[in-house]
Design an enzyme around this catalytic site. Structure first.
Site, PDB file in Angstrom:
ATOM      1  N   HIS A  47      -6.991  -5.346  10.234  1.00 59.34           N
ATOM      2  CA  HIS A  47      -6.775  -5.032   8.810  1.00 59.34           C
ATOM      3  C   HIS A  47      -5.481  -5.658   8.285  1.00 59.34           C
ATOM      4  O   HIS A  47      -4.543  -5.891   9.043  1.00 59.34           O
ATOM      5  CB  HIS A  47      -6.845  -3.528   8.540  1.00 59.34           C
ATOM      6  N   GLU A  72      -9.598  -2.322   5.399  1.00 61.10           N
ATOM      7  CA  GLU A  72     -10.182  -2.051   6.713  1.00 61.10           C
ATOM      8  C   GLU A  72     -11.444  -2.893   6.914  1.00 61.10           C
ATOM      9  O   GLU A  72     -12.049  -3.366   5.949  1.00 61.10           O
ATOM     10  CB  GLU A  72     -10.548  -0.564   6.798  1.00 61.10           C
ATOM     11  N   ASN A 107      -7.177  -3.641  14.424  1.00 64.88           N
ATOM     12  CA  ASN A 107      -8.571  -3.942  14.065  1.00 64.88           C
ATOM     13  C   ASN A 107      -8.671  -5.099  13.065  1.00 64.88           C
ATOM     14  O   ASN A 107      -9.725  -5.323  12.470  1.00 64.88           O
ATOM     15  CB  ASN A 107      -9.262  -2.690  13.489  1.00 64.88           C
ATOM     16  N   ASP A 163       0.816  -1.208   0.000  1.00 67.07           N
ATOM     17  CA  ASP A 163       0.000   0.000   0.000  1.00 67.07           C
ATOM     18  C   ASP A 163       0.852   1.261   0.000  1.00 67.07           C
ATOM     19  O   ASP A 163       2.065   1.213   0.178  1.00 67.07           O
ATOM     20  CB  ASP A 163      -0.956   0.002   1.208  1.00 67.07           C
TER      21      ASP A 163
HETATM   22  C1  F6R Z   1       1.599  -1.768   6.128  1.00 67.11           C
HETATM   23  C2  F6R Z   1       0.218  -2.187   6.215  1.00 67.11           C
HETATM   24  C3  F6R Z   1      -0.503  -2.312   7.503  1.00 67.11           C
HETATM   25  C4  F6R Z   1       0.364  -2.699   8.689  1.00 67.11           C
HETATM   26  C5  F6R Z   1      -0.468  -2.792   9.954  1.00 67.11           C
HETATM   27  C6  F6R Z   1       0.373  -3.118  11.166  1.00 67.11           C
HETATM   28  O1  F6R Z   1       2.049  -1.767   4.784  1.00 67.11           O
HETATM   29  O2  F6R Z   1      -0.354  -2.410   5.215  1.00 67.11           O
HETATM   30  O3  F6R Z   1      -1.518  -3.266   7.345  1.00 67.11           O
HETATM   31  O4  F6R Z   1       1.000  -3.914   8.427  1.00 67.11           O
HETATM   32  O5  F6R Z   1      -1.120  -1.579  10.188  1.00 67.11           O
HETATM   33  O6  F6R Z   1       1.237  -2.062  11.417  1.00 67.11           O
HETATM   34  P1  F6R Z   1       2.346  -2.144  12.547  1.00 67.11           P
HETATM   35  O7  F6R Z   1       3.327  -3.177  12.109  1.00 67.11           O
HETATM   36  O8  F6R Z   1       2.960  -0.764  12.588  1.00 67.11           O
HETATM   37  O9  F6R Z   1       1.662  -2.500  13.821  1.00 67.11           O
END
Ligand code: F6R
Length: 242
Positions: free
Chosen positions: A138, A143, A136, A67
């Site tokens: 995702h 989301e 959450n 992303d």
């Molecule tokens: C990152 C992404 C997100 C993260 C997720 C966890 O490219 O797509 O899904 O992997 O938000 O983030 P952290 O590792 O910072 O807890």
């Protein structure tokens, strides 16, 4: 889903880096799907260390990131393009022409997403997709919602995600972009292997829902229960509700 228990964050990072390294060694021209966020940083550091020792060669590797924020210039320190260069790409011998992220600078969401789908198809899909897990549930920026989005699409980030990510923007949620382009669930599910990393108590609820909850778009990561080759590497805290 295969679960690998790790002792702590360093252990998660080493184990994840081992799996990524194995992929690169077994298939030097592989396509790696990569993630940003805090969790994979230790694994990237470990890969750089092994690269510096001469154990890894990235010259044939292609990457497609999950992303990118919509509207941030590439050279903004918190763009995912900058993040990936800072933590991995600037330190290894990857060919810049083989680095791919959604084009967050393209304001035309339909065109940016169609172009990214085309890139993923043209490289032959993803051999190994690395994922972090949002509190959450995702994955990528898919989301919680009413349906699984299939391919690359533009998302409105939820308040929970803006809250979780403001730490990267001087703690100021007003600076967090409100939208992102993200790979869709079908693309992630079509990856030949998936590797999820999660650490800490903040991820325990999401890990429980992903591993043993109902498969529902209300918890996007829960779809991974249906993936034929998905591995979760997590510490005791993240696994504590299982
Ligand atoms: C990152 C992404 C997100 C993260 C997720 C966890 O490219 O797509 O899904 O992997 O938000 O983030 P952290 O590792 O910072 O807890």
């Amino acid at each position: 889903m295969k679960i690998i228990r790790a002792n702590d964050y360093a252990d998660i990072s080493r184990k994840a880096a081992n799996i990524l390294s194995a992929q690169i060694i077994l298939k030097p021209d592989c396509v790696l799907g990569l993630a940003t966020g805090g969790t994979p940083v230790g694994a990237y550091q470990q890969l750089v260390e092994w690269y510096n020792k001469g154990d890894l060669d990235f010259s044939g590797v292609t990457t497609v990131n999950l992303d990118e924020y919509r509207g941030l210039p590439k050279d903004h320190p918190e763009s995912y393009w900058s993040f990936m260069h800072r933590h991995l790409f600037d330190h290894v011998n990857i060919n810049p022409a083989r680095i791919n992220l959604p084009d967050g600078t393209n304001p035309d969401a339909d065109a940016a997403c169609a172009q990214y789908n085309q890139i993923i198809h043209s490289v032959g899909g993803i051999d190994l997709q690395l994922l972090g897990l949002g509190p959450n549930g995702h994955i990528g920026f898919n989301e919680p919602g009413k349906a699984f989005e299939l391919e690359t699409h533009c998302v409105d980030l939820t308040e929970a995600t803006i809250e979780a990510n403001k730490r990267f923007f001087d703690g100021n949620e007003d600076l967090v972009p409100r939208q992102a382009y993200t790979m869709g669930i079908k693309t992630i599910m079509q990856a030949r292997k998936v590797l999820v990393v999660a650490n800490g108590l903040a991820k325990a609820k999401a890990v429980k829902a992903v591993v043993s909850g109902p498969v529902t778009p209300e918890c996007p990561g829960s779809i991974l229960q249906l993936h034929p080759d998905c591995t979760l590497v997590a510490d005791e805290e993240a696994l504590s509700l299982l």
